[in-house]
Write a protein that holds these residues in place. Structure first.
Motif, short mmCIF file in Angstrom:
data_model
loop_
_atom_site.label_atom_id
_atom_site.label_comp_id
_atom_site.label_asym_id
_atom_site.label_seq_id
_atom_site.Cartn_x
_atom_site.Cartn_y
_atom_site.Cartn_z
N LEU A 47 44.22 30.95 44.95
CA LEU A 47 44.67 31.15 43.75
C LEU A 47 44.49 31.96 42.25
O LEU A 47 45.11 31.90 41.41
N PHE A 48 43.27 32.45 41.93
CA PHE A 48 42.40 32.94 40.97
C PHE A 48 42.34 34.15 41.76
O PHE A 48 40.55 34.58 42.19
N PRO A 49 42.44 35.53 42.12
CA PRO A 49 42.39 36.52 42.76
C PRO A 49 41.07 37.42 42.13
O PRO A 49 40.09 38.29 42.81
N GLN A 50 41.33 37.53 40.47
CA GLN A 50 40.01 37.91 40.05
C GLN A 50 38.93 37.06 39.87
O GLN A 50 38.08 37.91 40.05
N TRP A 51 38.99 35.80 40.31
CA TRP A 51 37.91 35.72 40.72
C TRP A 51 36.22 36.52 41.82
O TRP A 51 35.73 36.87 41.69
N LEU A 52 37.40 36.56 43.32
CA LEU A 52 36.78 37.55 44.00
C LEU A 52 36.56 38.45 44.08
O LEU A 52 35.04 38.89 43.85
N THR A 53 37.09 39.27 43.16
CA THR A 53 36.23 40.39 41.89
C THR A 53 35.28 40.36 41.15
O THR A 53 33.90 40.72 41.53
N TRP A 54 35.46 39.12 40.57
CA TRP A 54 34.17 38.75 39.70
C TRP A 54 32.61 38.39 40.50
O TRP A 54 31.67 39.11 40.35
N VAL A 55 33.72 37.90 41.29
CA VAL A 55 32.18 37.27 42.60
C VAL A 55 31.63 38.46 43.16
O VAL A 55 30.14 38.94 43.10
N ALA A 56 32.47 39.38 43.59
CA ALA A 56 32.21 40.47 43.91
C ALA A 56 31.03 41.77 43.32
O ALA A 56 30.08 42.10 43.32
N THR A 57 31.04 41.52 42.08
CA THR A 57 30.96 42.47 41.03
C THR A 57 29.52 41.96 40.55
O THR A 57 28.24 42.36 40.25
N LEU A 58 29.50 41.07 40.53
CA LEU A 58 27.61 39.95 40.17
C LEU A 58 27.33 40.34 41.26
O LEU A 58 26.31 40.27 41.07
N ILE A 59 27.53 40.57 42.62
CA ILE A 59 26.64 40.31 43.93
C ILE A 59 26.56 42.18 44.47
O ILE A 59 25.46 42.37 44.94
N GLY A 60 26.99 43.05 43.34
CA GLY A 60 27.17 44.16 43.69
C GLY A 60 27.93 44.72 44.68
O GLY A 60 28.12 46.30 45.02
N VAL A 61 29.27 44.36 44.64
CA VAL A 61 30.02 44.82 45.64
C VAL A 61 31.56 45.69 44.39
O VAL A 61 31.75 44.65 43.62
N GLY A 62 31.29 46.59 44.88
CA GLY A 62 33.11 47.57 43.82
C GLY A 62 34.08 47.14 43.73
O GLY A 62 34.28 46.28 42.74
N ARG A 63 34.60 45.91 44.44
CA ARG A 63 35.87 45.60 44.40
C ARG A 63 36.03 44.05 45.65
O ARG A 63 35.49 44.32 46.47
N GLY A 64 36.59 43.04 45.17
CA GLY A 64 36.86 41.08 45.89
C GLY A 64 37.58 42.27 47.06
O GLY A 64 37.33 40.97 48.01
N THR A 65 38.19 43.19 46.99
CA THR A 65 38.70 43.02 48.48
C THR A 65 37.59 43.83 49.46
O THR A 65 37.53 42.84 50.77
N ASP A 66 36.36 44.54 48.92
CA ASP A 66 35.15 44.84 50.09
C ASP A 66 34.59 43.66 50.49
O ASP A 66 34.22 44.01 51.19
N LEU A 67 34.50 43.03 49.31
CA LEU A 67 33.87 41.48 49.85
C LEU A 67 34.60 40.87 50.84
O LEU A 67 33.85 40.37 51.95
N LEU A 68 35.81 40.59 50.48
CA LEU A 68 36.71 40.14 51.45
C LEU A 68 36.25 40.48 53.17
O LEU A 68 35.86 39.60 53.88
N LEU A 69 36.20 41.94 53.05
CA LEU A 69 36.43 42.89 54.44
C LEU A 69 34.93 42.65 54.64
O LEU A 69 34.81 42.47 56.11
N TYR A 70 33.29 42.25 54.42
CA TYR A 70 32.46 42.07 53.92
C TYR A 70 32.56 40.90 55.25
O TYR A 70 31.70 40.43 55.85
N ALA A 71 33.64 40.09 54.64
CA ALA A 71 33.17 38.08 54.39
C ALA A 71 33.74 38.24 55.72
O ALA A 71 32.55 37.44 56.63
N LEU A 72 34.76 38.79 56.23
CA LEU A 72 35.38 38.78 57.25
C LEU A 72 34.92 39.59 58.18
O LEU A 72 34.75 38.93 59.65
N VAL A 73 33.81 40.64 58.79
CA VAL A 73 33.14 40.83 59.59
C VAL A 73 31.87 40.00 59.93
O VAL A 73 31.58 39.75 61.00
N VAL A 74 31.10 39.67 59.11
CA VAL A 74 30.24 38.69 59.26
C VAL A 74 30.77 36.99 59.38
O VAL A 74 30.22 37.15 60.72
#
Length: 128
Positions: A47-74
């Protein structure tokens, strides 16, 4: 908008099926709570794709897609570990069942063979 509806529907259906699945450990409350948290996070990220980017930058990941990839690997690694443990447990149970069946069959064959070997009347059946 249509893709959001389809993705949310798919996430909810898969989440429901996993919660409902009566697997060996799926009844545990912690798994259901974690899955519910994942479903909520997935719906919010659709619903809010920018939310993922915000969370990613909050925890030090460059982009939301990178965070998603990391989460999927885990998640994949957790799934592999869980399946491995379940497979080891299932193999252990199969081994125990095979041993029990072998012992039962051995006892059956012994009990069938005993009357002919130890006949009280001898090999002639009491005649002779």
């Amino acid at each position: 908008m249509l893709i959001q509806i389809l993705l949310i529907a798919a996430i909810l259906v898969i989440g429901f099926l996993v919660i409902r699945n009566p697997g060996s450990d799926s009844h545990l409350a912690i798994r259901r709570l974690l899955l519910l948290g994942f479903v909520v996070a997935a719906v919010l990220s659709v619903l809010f794709p920018q939310w993922l980017t915000w969370v990613a930058t909050l925890i030090g990941v460059g982009r939301g897609t990178d965070l998603l990839l990391y989460a999927l690997v885990v998640v994949v690694l957790v799934f592999i570990a869980t399946q491995y443990r379940a497979n080891v447990e299932q193999n252990r149970r199969i081994t125990q069942l095979a041993r029990r069946i072998a012992l039962l069959e051995a006892r059956e064959s012994e009990s069938r063979a005993e009357p002919t070997r130890h006949s009280p009347d001898g090999p002639t059946g009491g005649q002779g």
